[in-house]
Scaffold this motif. Structure first.
Motif, PDB file in Angstrom:
ATOM      1  N   LEU A 134      -6.004  46.550 -16.619  1.00 14.46           N
ATOM      2  CA  LEU A 134      -4.689  46.717 -16.017  1.00 14.46           C
ATOM      3  C   LEU A 134      -3.731  45.722 -16.668  1.00 14.46           C
ATOM      4  N   PRO A 135      -2.436  45.995 -16.670  1.00 19.94           N
ATOM      5  CA  PRO A 135      -1.469  45.082 -17.298  1.00 19.94           C
ATOM      6  C   PRO A 135      -1.647  43.623 -16.852  1.00 19.94           C
ATOM      7  N   ASP A 136      -1.961  43.409 -15.572  1.00 18.54           N
ATOM      8  CA  ASP A 136      -2.156  42.047 -15.055  1.00 18.54           C
ATOM      9  C   ASP A 136      -3.269  41.286 -15.759  1.00 18.54           C
ATOM     10  N   GLN A 137      -4.220  42.048 -16.291  1.00 19.79           N
ATOM     11  CA  GLN A 137      -5.375  41.400 -16.934  1.00 19.79           C
ATOM     12  C   GLN A 137      -5.119  41.106 -18.405  1.00 19.79           C
ATOM     13  N   LEU A 138      -3.899  41.362 -18.856  1.00 22.31           N
ATOM     14  CA  LEU A 138      -3.564  41.157 -20.271  1.00 22.31           C
ATOM     15  C   LEU A 138      -2.623  39.979 -20.445  1.00 22.31           C
ATOM     16  N   SER A 139      -2.628  39.386 -21.647  1.00 22.52           N
ATOM     17  CA  SER A 139      -1.639  38.354 -21.963  1.00 22.52           C
ATOM     18  C   SER A 139      -0.296  39.034 -22.214  1.00 22.52           C
ATOM     19  N   GLY A 140       0.776  38.215 -22.281  1.00 27.24           N
ATOM     20  CA  GLY A 140       2.108  38.769 -22.527  1.00 27.24           C
ATOM     21  C   GLY A 140       2.174  39.561 -23.819  1.00 27.24           C
ATOM     22  N   ALA A 170       5.791  31.454 -29.763  1.00 20.32           N
ATOM     23  CA  ALA A 170       6.062  31.682 -31.186  1.00 20.32           C
ATOM     24  C   ALA A 170       4.938  32.450 -31.883  1.00 20.32           C
ATOM     25  N   ASP A 171       3.689  32.027 -31.667  1.00 17.17           N
ATOM     26  CA  ASP A 171       2.567  32.690 -32.352  1.00 17.17           C
ATOM     27  C   ASP A 171       2.452  34.147 -31.938  1.00 17.17           C
ATOM     28  N   THR A 172       2.544  34.365 -30.620  1.00 12.51           N
ATOM     29  CA  THR A 172       2.439  35.735 -30.119  1.00 12.51           C
ATOM     30  C   THR A 172       3.589  36.590 -30.659  1.00 12.51           C
ATOM     31  N   SER A 173       4.785  35.985 -30.742  1.00 15.03           N
ATOM     32  CA  SER A 173       5.934  36.705 -31.279  1.00 15.03           C
ATOM     33  C   SER A 173       5.637  37.217 -32.677  1.00 15.03           C
ATOM     34  N   TRP A 174       4.998  36.348 -33.490  1.00 13.06           N
ATOM     35  CA  TRP A 174       4.699  36.761 -34.860  1.00 13.06           C
ATOM     36  C   TRP A 174       3.711  37.908 -34.900  1.00 13.06           C
ATOM     37  N   GLU A 175       2.767  37.892 -33.974  1.00  8.44           N
ATOM     38  CA  GLU A 175       1.824  39.011 -33.892  1.00  8.44           C
ATOM     39  C   GLU A 175       2.584  40.320 -33.629  1.00  8.44           C
ATOM     40  N   ILE A 176       3.527  40.244 -32.694  1.00 16.96           N
ATOM     41  CA  ILE A 176       4.320  41.439 -32.368  1.00 16.96           C
ATOM     42  C   ILE A 176       5.132  41.884 -33.586  1.00 16.96           C
ATOM     43  N   MET A 177       5.711  40.901 -34.308  1.00 19.83           N
ATOM     44  CA  MET A 177       6.513  41.252 -35.485  1.00 19.83           C
ATOM     45  C   MET A 177       5.655  41.946 -36.536  1.00 19.83           C
ATOM     46  N   LYS A 178       4.391  41.510 -36.655  1.00 10.57           N
ATOM     47  CA  LYS A 178       3.492  42.168 -37.618  1.00 10.57           C
ATOM     48  C   LYS A 178       3.309  43.637 -37.246  1.00 10.57           C
ATOM     49  N   VAL A 179       3.110  43.865 -35.919  1.00 13.34           N
ATOM     50  CA  VAL A 179       2.927  45.247 -35.467  1.00 13.34           C
ATOM     51  C   VAL A 179       4.175  46.067 -35.773  1.00 13.34           C
TER      52      VAL A 179
END
Lengths: 229, 279
Positions: A134-140, A170-179
């Motif tokens: 479920l969305p709650d079980q995921l990171s942002g 910042a790190d997660t943002s970069w992951e999203i940018m890669k996608v």
């Protein structure tokens, strides 16, 4: 692909969100929309989704006028224009799989095609194996990937992103940018409204800067601020 | 639907009450109509021969009456026979003849039956114009009174039904609005990913129709149960009352109630969609 001619948007009682915007975005481009909060970025996105009509001017998406578009045609425009948000907007009681499948179901995709297409798009955004959470079980970051998967599962030619990294580190943002870059490489036009200076400066893509409703800068391989160029 | 259990129950119950009132009104109107036509067909015309009428005037009266259009039966009742009937009605002990002073005040009369009820009034009017008859009676009043009563029943029940129907529609609209509120996020996302207006609307129509249908089924259950019981008991205790028991007619009444329930349910949904759902 996207054309705007002298587009203005005025909200009652006279707040001018966009003033005389004329621009053209080609198929497959990656565009950053930058500017302070309230500069008009969100109005820009709402106009392209035909959630709102311009007060003046014309907008064309894939050759079709959004101003003259009939109400019954709007759903078909939106199947061609995906959107993701800063707050993800997932359905909390639906699993990852169901959140993505939902977008297929509401456009009446044959049910036998749904599992395959959901799996494909979850692989694209890097969420294999998380289908049943479920969305709650995921990171942002993972939640935003679900948002992206839902936005692109209907294979739109345009993806609008309203501050997609606004809630992420910042790190997660970069992951999203890669996608997003990966999706862009496959030919999808991406328009991303953002405040993230470091992302814009490192990506070196087209930058459209809006200030008080006007386009003040439009550079092919731009930076977040003009004075650093 | 489980989310708004009490609201759903209230709207279905109101729907049921509204349809029960409608059903009762329909059944009463149907039965009064049947009663009226039964009475009408039993109505006979009684024409009293004037005391002054001489033998010449009475000559051939029977044949003249029989030749009137639509006459089924003509019976002559002499004043003596009439007195006998009266005596019978008052009982043997009563000394009717003495009370009347030994005179028979009753006139000779003709009792005329018509083959079709609607011929009764024209025939009676025709007879009134004949000088030989002093008075013509055909049970006027009863039929008109019954018609007036049915009219009142119709007016009152339609007013009551209108009021209850509006309440039912309003409650269904409110129930559906609650569902919409609960599903706001989903609806917003549906719109964003390109669901058509009808794709978003149809589950609400289904819910409205379902609520209407539940109410209608309840109403039909209550009505048919009690009406069949009434028919069964009436056969024994109120044998003279001709209740409508034709299965075809009753099926149409109850089918009509089900359809009305569906229509009111859809109307409630329409109200809610029009007011609250911008799709």
């Amino acid at each position: 692909m996207i054309q705007m001619y002298n587009v203005s948007k005025v909200y009652p009682p006279g707040i001018r969100a966009l003033i005389d915007v004329t621009l053209r975005i080609e198929k497959g481009e990656f565009v950053f929309l930058v500017g302070a909060s309230g500069a008009g970025k969100t109005s820009f996105i709402k106009l392209l989704l035909r959630e709102e009509l311009p007060t003046r001017g014309q907008i064309f998406v894939a050759g079709k006028s959004l101003v003259r578009m009939k109400r019954s045609e709007i759903p078909y425009l939106r199947r061609n224009v995906g959107v993701i948000f800063q707050d993800f907007r997932l359905l909390p009681n639906y699993t990852v799989f169901e959140n993505v499948a939902f977008a297929l179901r509401v456009v009446e995709t044959p049910s036998r095609d749904i599992p395959r297409r959901v799996e494909e798009v979850l692989a694209l955004v890097g969420l294999e194996g998380k289908e049943r959470l479920l969305p709650d079980q995921l990171s942002g970051g993972e939640q935003q990937r679900v948002g992206i998967a839902r936005a692109v599962v209907n294979r739109p030619s345009i993806l609008l992103a309203d501050e997609p990294t606004g809630n992420l580190d910042a790190d997660t943002s970069w992951e999203i940018m890669k996608v997003l870059s990966e999706i862009n490489k496959r030919g999808t036009t991406i328009i991303m409204a953002t405040h993230a200076k470091d992302i814009v400066d490192r990506m070196r893509r087209r930058v459209i800067a809006i200030e008080n409703g006007r386009v003040v800068r439009d550079e092919k391989r731009g930076l977040y601020d003009s004075n650093e160029a | 639907m489980q989310r708004n259990g009490w609201m759903s129950l209230a709207s279905a119950a109101t729907m049921a009450i509204c349809l029960i009132v409608l059903g009762i009104a329909l059944l009463i109107v149907l039965n009064t109509n049947q009663l009226v036509s039964t009475l009408e067909s039993n109505v006979e015309i009684v024409a009293y021969v004037s005391e002054e009428a001489d033998a010449a005037a009475r000559q051939g009266l029977d044949e003249r009456l029989r030749s009137l259009p639509g006459v089924a039966e003509v019976r002559f009742v002499s004043k003596e026979e009439a007195l006998e009937e009266l005596k019978l009605r008052f009982g043997e002990e009563s000394n009717l003849a003495e009370a009347l002073g030994g005179k028979n005040p009753l006139p000779d009369a003709y009792r005329i039956k018509m083959s079709r009820p609607e011929d009764v009034i024209p025939a009676a009017q025709e007879l009134m114009s004949w000088a030989v008859f002093e008075k013509v009676r055909y049970g006027q009043g009863i039929v008109e009174k019954l018609f007036a009563l049915t009219k009142w029943i119709k007016v009152v029940s339609f007013a009551l039904m209108g009021f209850l129907g509006l309440t039912a529609v309003f409650l269904i609209a409110t129930t559906i609005h609650l569902t919409m509120t609960a599903r706001q996020r989903e609806i917003a996302i549906m719109k964003l990913v390109g669901a058509t207006d009808w794709f978003i609307r149809w589950p609400f129509f289904l819910e409205g129709m379902f609520l209407g249908l539940i109410g209608a089924v309840l109403a039909v259950g209550v009505l048919s149960g009690s009406y069949l019981l009434l028919i069964k008991n009436a056969r024994v205790t109120l044998a003279f009352l001709p209740l409508v028991s034709d299965a075809g007619v009753l099926l149409r009444v109850f089918g009509g109630l089900l359809v009305t329930g569906l229509v009111l349910g859809v109307t409630g949904t329409l109200v809610s969609i029009y007011r609250f759902l911008d799709v």
